[in-house]
Design an enzyme around this catalytic site. Structure first.
Site, PDB file in Angstrom:
ATOM      1  N   GLU A 246       0.822  -1.129  -0.231  1.00  0.00           N
ATOM      2  CA  GLU A 246      -0.127  -0.071   0.019  1.00  0.00           C
ATOM      3  C   GLU A 246       0.775   1.186   0.022  1.00  0.00           C
ATOM      4  O   GLU A 246       1.597   1.491   0.989  1.00  0.00           O
ATOM      5  CB  GLU A 246      -0.875   0.167   1.219  1.00  0.00           C
ATOM      6  CG  GLU A 246      -2.073   0.837   1.049  1.00  0.00           C
ATOM      7  CD  GLU A 246      -2.114   2.207   1.418  1.00  0.00           C
ATOM      8  OE1 GLU A 246      -1.260   3.203   0.884  1.00  0.00           O
ATOM      9  OE2 GLU A 246      -2.433   2.654   2.699  1.00  0.00           O
ATOM     10  N   CYS A 280      -3.113   8.554   3.195  1.00  0.00           N
ATOM     11  CA  CYS A 280      -2.968   8.148   1.766  1.00  0.00           C
ATOM     12  C   CYS A 280      -4.221   8.475   1.080  1.00  0.00           C
ATOM     13  O   CYS A 280      -4.401   8.596  -0.325  1.00  0.00           O
ATOM     14  CB  CYS A 280      -2.708   6.661   1.572  1.00  0.00           C
ATOM     15  SG  CYS A 280      -1.093   6.340   2.429  1.00  0.00           S
TER      16      CYS A 280
END
Length: 474
Positions: A246, A280
């Protein structure tokens, strides 16, 4: 304050170089912690490998019971965890207590239940005289690398599915924000068998590389930057390790002229600046249709400028500091680069604040263009840009014109348009008329250079398993 490593069920001092851990709200050193030595990394991995022989064969019920005990223990120590996270990260204490700790506890409880639901497909006779079955088995030793923006939550996202699936884990939190992971280690040692969960401390180049490159590590799970992901992939490629990545995002927020602008403004105020924008999925790249562009700029400016910066202990604080001095410098450089462009308007913010700590004012930059770095690159701070667009095709093209592919949102009252765009947006998640909302039951993960693999949900659990075919002749 707990500063020891957890190796094979025992808390031990690190044997490597000492590193300072800072309070970003003051810039002061909290304490110094010794890194794990290469020998200690080796010992942790070998302990995990040895423990896997038994842990990998335990029943889902037994693993679930351990995860539930850990969840209960975190909940019972919630205030201590919250204070550590707030002190080490600069997060407002009330946000950690009210938002993060309950979500962390829920992740462990969800995967405790999910562990008991995971099964291979019952197959049949695809060859005469033979019966086929599918198994989902654990992988082995997982090396988990957690980031500094949500230290305990990201540790939970990695540990819960890996352990639920029957793997053993060696986790390295960021050297910038290790305190809650080390506290977790002290609780876990009395819950899990020795070696099942090991917690190390140290930098990537001294501990992370040794860990991820270890021959007994069969999977590496990373939440971090694209650059770190690239490094780990190169580093582990010769051993053909399984990886779970990720790697950040630059979320487009597409606002059409029929959207509720007050809801958009309040949404971006929250979803673009939570955790000082160090997220994010932050709502940081706004595209507003021409007919409502000026009105939205005004509403966003008013909303963003009303955010209250302050000390983490103050219950009225909405925006804390950035996590480190180095990151403050990166965010400052990105904003200064944008401000140097003649077409950019600084609606509010645009600079770091005076005084101690790593604070950067909540910033809204208007009239950004698609090719601008502020639109294309992840800033990972309290900085939002806004760009005008004309029609659906144009904004879809611009939204997908990014190396990132983690999260996005569409704001419109037109249900058909919402469905059209969500089907064509190249992002792991698309929200409609909201942003940022996550639940344990649904997957979180990206595409393109935002990485691959899913956190949370049954999909996340499956990522930590191997699919195997068993055939019986009869």
């Amino acid at each position: 304050m707990q500063y020891q490593l957890l190796i094979n069920g025992v808390l031990v001092d690190g044997e490597g170089e000492r590193q300072s851990v800072y309070n970003p709200a003051t810039g002061e050193v909290i304490l110094e912690i010794a890194e794990a030595s290469p020998a200690q990394v080796d010992a942790a991995v070998l302990a995990a490998d040895s423990a896997f022989a038994e842990w990998g064969q335990t029943t889902p019920k037994a693993r679930a019971e351990c995860l539930l005990k850990l969840a209960d223990s975190i909940e019972q120590n919630a205030l201590e965890f919250a204070r550590l996270e707030s002190q080490n990260c600069g997060k407002p204490l009330h946000c950690v207590i009210n938002d993060e700790i309950p979500a962390i506890v829920d992740v462990f409880r969800f995967f405790a239940g999910a562990a008991r639901c995971l099964s291979g497909l019952a197959a049949g006779e695809y060859l005469e005289g033979h019966t086929s079955m599918i198994r989902r088995d654990p992988i082995g030793v997982v090396a988990s690398i957690a980031p500094w923006n949500y230290p305990l939550m990201m540790a939970a996202w990695k540990l819960a599915p890996a352990l639920a699936a029957g793997n053993c884990v060696v986790i390295k939190p960021s050297e910038i924000t290790p305190l809650t992971a080390l506290k977790l280690a002290a609780l876990a040692k009395d819950i899990f068998p020795p070696g099942v969960l090991n917690v190390l401390f140290g930098r990537g180049q001294t501990v992370g590389d040794v860990l991820t490159g270890h021959e007994k590590v069969r999977m590496v799970s990373l939440t971090g930057s694209i650059a770190t992901g690239e490094h780990i992939l190169r580093h582990t490629a010769p051993a053909i390790k399984r990886t779970h990545m990720e790697l950040g995002g630059k979320a487009p927020v597409i606002v059409f002229d029929d959207a509720d602008l007050d809801a958009v403004a309040q949404g971006v105020r929250t979803f673009g600046f939570y955790n000082a924008g160090q997220d994010c999925t932050a709502a940081c790249r706004i595209y507003a249709q021409r007919g409502i562009y000026d009105a939205l700029v005004e509403k966003l400016g008013n909303a963003v400028s009303s955010l209250k910066m302050g000390t983490p202990e103050d219950e009225s604080t909405e925006l804390g500091p950035l996590s480190s001095l180095a990151h403050l410098k990166r965010v400052t450089a990105a904003v200064e680069e944008a401000k140097a462009l003649s077409h950019i308007r600084v609606i509010t913010g645009g600079s770091q604040t005076e005084g101690k700590g790593y604070y950067f004012a909540p910033t809204l930059l208007a009239d950004a263009r698609q090719e601008d770095a502020i639109v294309q690159r992840e800033v990972f701070g309290p900085v939002v840009s806004i760009t005008v667009f004309d029609d659906e095709d144009q904004v879809l093209r611009w939204a997908n014109d990014s190396r990132y592919g983690l999260a996005s949102s569409v704001w419109t009252q037109d249900v058909g348009r919402a469905h059209r765009l969500s089907a064509r947006l190249q992002y792991g998640c698309t929200w409609i008329n909201t942003h940022f909302m996550l639940v344990s039951e649904m997957p979180h993960g990206g595409q393109k250079q935002s990485g691959y693999g899913k956190d949370m949900s049954l999909y996340g659990l499956e990522d930590y398993t191997l699919v195997r075919h068993i055939m019986v002749k009869h």
